[in-house]
Scaffold this active site. Sequence first.
Site, short mmCIF file in Angstrom:
data_model
loop_
_atom_site.label_atom_id
_atom_site.label_comp_id
_atom_site.label_asym_id
_atom_site.label_seq_id
_atom_site.Cartn_x
_atom_site.Cartn_y
_atom_site.Cartn_z
N ASP A 142 34.56 6.04 150.39
CA ASP A 142 35.63 5.73 151.40
C ASP A 142 36.81 6.16 150.99
O ASP A 142 37.24 5.77 149.97
CB ASP A 142 35.32 4.23 151.64
CG ASP A 142 36.30 3.84 152.94
OD1 ASP A 142 37.33 4.88 153.28
OD2 ASP A 142 36.31 2.73 153.67
N TRP A 182 50.32 3.90 159.29
CA TRP A 182 49.62 3.45 160.47
C TRP A 182 50.71 2.54 161.42
O TRP A 182 50.61 1.85 162.19
CB TRP A 182 48.57 2.21 160.02
CG TRP A 182 47.49 2.62 159.53
CD1 TRP A 182 46.18 2.76 160.35
CD2 TRP A 182 46.95 3.16 158.19
NE1 TRP A 182 45.19 3.26 159.53
CE2 TRP A 182 45.76 3.40 158.22
CE3 TRP A 182 47.58 3.37 157.17
CZ2 TRP A 182 44.82 4.00 157.25
CZ3 TRP A 182 47.02 3.70 156.04
CH2 TRP A 182 45.65 4.20 155.89
N CYS A 235 41.75 6.80 158.96
CA CYS A 235 40.69 7.12 158.40
C CYS A 235 39.71 8.28 158.72
O CYS A 235 39.28 8.56 157.86
CB CYS A 235 39.81 5.65 158.69
SG CYS A 235 39.65 5.24 160.49
N HIS A 255 35.76 2.06 161.63
CA HIS A 255 36.40 2.74 160.66
C HIS A 255 35.49 3.90 160.22
O HIS A 255 34.32 4.06 160.43
CB HIS A 255 36.56 1.70 159.47
CG HIS A 255 36.93 2.13 158.13
ND1 HIS A 255 38.21 2.92 158.14
CD2 HIS A 255 36.49 2.21 156.93
CE1 HIS A 255 38.17 3.15 156.87
NE2 HIS A 255 37.31 2.67 155.84
N GLU A 264 17.20 -9.27 156.88
CA GLU A 264 18.76 -9.12 156.97
C GLU A 264 19.37 -10.41 156.34
O GLU A 264 20.59 -10.34 155.58
CB GLU A 264 19.16 -8.92 158.26
CG GLU A 264 20.84 -8.64 158.71
CD GLU A 264 21.53 -9.75 159.18
OE1 GLU A 264 22.76 -9.50 159.17
OE2 GLU A 264 21.04 -10.48 159.54
N TYR A 269 11.04 11.84 142.16
CA TYR A 269 11.25 11.36 140.85
C TYR A 269 12.80 10.99 140.30
O TYR A 269 12.98 10.29 139.51
CB TYR A 269 10.48 12.21 139.78
CG TYR A 269 11.40 13.42 139.62
CD1 TYR A 269 12.41 13.72 138.63
CD2 TYR A 269 11.50 14.49 140.62
CE1 TYR A 269 13.08 14.73 138.30
CE2 TYR A 269 12.45 15.66 140.34
CZ TYR A 269 13.13 15.81 139.30
OH TYR A 269 13.72 16.94 138.88
#
Length: 644
Positions: free
Chosen positions: A376, A258, A294, A353, A470, A539
């Site tokens: 990830d 990066w 990413c 991301h 939430e 199931y």
Amino acid sequence: MIIALTFSISLSLSLSLSVSELMLSVHSVDLLSSKMGQNRMEHHTDHYHGNALIIRRGQTFQIELDLSRPFNSNTDKLHLDLRTGPLPMVSKNTHVIIQLVEELEDDRWEAKIVERNGNRIKLSVNSHAKAVIGKYKLTVTVESPKGGSATTRDPRKDIVMLFNPWCEDDTVYMDDEEEKKEYVLNDTGRLYYGTEKQIGDRTWNYGQFLEGMLEACLYVLEKSEIPPPGRGDPVNVVRVISAMINSQDDNGVLAGNWSGNYVGGVSPTAWNGSVEILKKYHKEGGLPVKYGQCWVFSGVTTTVLRCLGIPCRSVTNFQSAHDTDVSLTTDMYFDEKMEPFDELNTDSVWNFHVWNDCWMARPDLPPGNGGWQALDATPQETSQGTFRCGPASVTAIRTGQVYLKYDTPFIFAEVNSDKIYWQRNLDGIFTQIQCEKKAVGHCISTKAVGSDKRNDITHLYKHTEGSEEERIAVETASRYGTKPDVYSTSMAEDVSLEVKLEGEGPRMGADAQLTIVMTNFSSQTRKTTLHIQVAVMYYTGVLKGTVKKDKMPVALKPNEVKAMQWVLPYHSYQDQLVDQAALMLTLSGRVSETQQVLATQTSFRLRTPDLSIEDVPLPSFLNSMVNKSRLQLNFKQCRDTFFL
Ligand SMILES: *[C@@H]1O[C@H](CO)[C@@H](O)[C@H](O)[C@H]1NC(C)=O
Ligand SMILES: *[C@@H]1O[C@H](CO)[C@@H](O)[C@H](O)[C@H]1NC(C)=O
Ligand SMILES: *[C@@H]1O[C@H](CO)[C@@H](O)[C@H](O)[C@H]1NC(C)=O
Ligand SMILES: *[C@@H]1O[C@H](CO)[C@@H](O)[C@H](O)[C@H]1NC(C)=O
């Protein structure tokens, strides 16, 4: 004279032996592996480059044997051996012995002769739906009574076994045809980047079927040193792949950088697909390819998983938090003068991301957590000592059940942490000065099925921003973090919530009646609103979809035990039912007076008469309609009308 005599004796001897007593040997093995042949078409592997036998587990395939004489089922014997990995063992399922049977049964390694033509026989071979994936070597062994020892023949070609999203007994089973086309078979896609206000997209070439790609993807699996017996479990495989795509700790596929300085490598923005990267990695014998960020990690992950047969997609999260201390909050620290405390501000929010969703049942988790799993591959934090992350159930992330493995707290924080601002007081203690509840996790995006449009899947990762559900998820999650007291916890926990099924439980074909029991253990009144949600579940624990949402206000008098009937009407779920229908009921709410969080999940099956093809007398009209071999097919369509 003597010579002539010997000759005639041996001639008459061989004539007196019947053909079936002659020694039996295998002249050749034909794997029927041509790209457009029956095997590869039926196994949805016709897109892969080359003419190897590429098959999916839990499904039959055909091979042909050319023998030295016709096969006699009464006296001759035949079996196949398939071996994978460096140390094949029967006890580890890396060496399978396949015997001949009269009739094939599901979920077994077995073979059956389906055609005879002179010296040639055709075998139909069944594999187990939990088979180890990867390359196998085949050996055929035949034995004849007087023909002496067994002969074997190796076709010198590998058989490649993959996961099978088309097979109901495989944990990666996905029922929607269009979704399988997209998430397994599509070899191009879109990746989203930028900011939530200016979402950019770019085409990514996954290229999983191109020449050399299957070999490269299997090489990644090999390099991972995951022992071959572990290659049957998709949870295990995707976890290992998430570690292998980045180069940290294991010389994985891609080195991240990066720094803005990409001298000696390719700038992460210059890649347009996974093909060059994976081939380079394979060709150079496992040297990490420079450089990734990413979206590159995610694109390569999608390629490898689709190639191995696990449904997968790349997913972009905007305003993605990076929680370094597992507090499940994104924390910003300021000193007395409101200057940021740089050394403490290790949590960050990335503009965007990119990670992955992969699809599978989670037999290792409570029911309801199957389906999409977040994974990830970008190296951010270690998990159990290695740079890897997931698979974390997206359902568990949505409901804040961060204690379910793997790495759910980290991904939860990426999409749903609150941003909390702390200020240091003169006495050195930090107090919370502000809490931003909507700062993180927006416009979670993936390519739509069957089109190049962007599909917003934020609702899969989190309940509507600001809704009570939430908030409950955030508070549930934070209790398992390193700062459990961030949210003023409830003053008292004096209300309980429980679900009871009537009798033996609801019957298929009728309204489902449930009893919700709430008890007030306090001497005051208690009020709440219960959020009720019912979803249909396979199931395997994979949720298929929500069939009903409801709200119910409840007021409890002191010490009251209140039993409330709640009915799920038949019409609301009848079209949605799947095999061995089960429903998952989720209840949640908050007690107004105490802020106590109430939450419970119950899964229940709808009772049907137990059916087995042999035992159940069929209605006579049905008997005349179908023969036994077709019953299995018709069964699904008939069930609603005949047996409910
Ligand atoms: C990024 O690449 C540059 C240029 O090759 C290199 O100097 C730097 O060390 C790399 N950074 C990392 C973290 O590998
Ligand atoms: C992707 O990049 C490679 C070279 O890096 C190039 O050969 C190829 O044409 C590009 N593909 C597309 C679709 O732009
Ligand atoms: C992949 O998806 C795109 C967009 O939906 C579509 O145009 C393309 O035909 C698909 N490719 C395959 C191989 O299905
Ligand atoms: C039974 O069904 C199979 C598969 O559809 C078919 O090939 C066969 O001819 C049927 N037999 C009879 C007696 O109908």
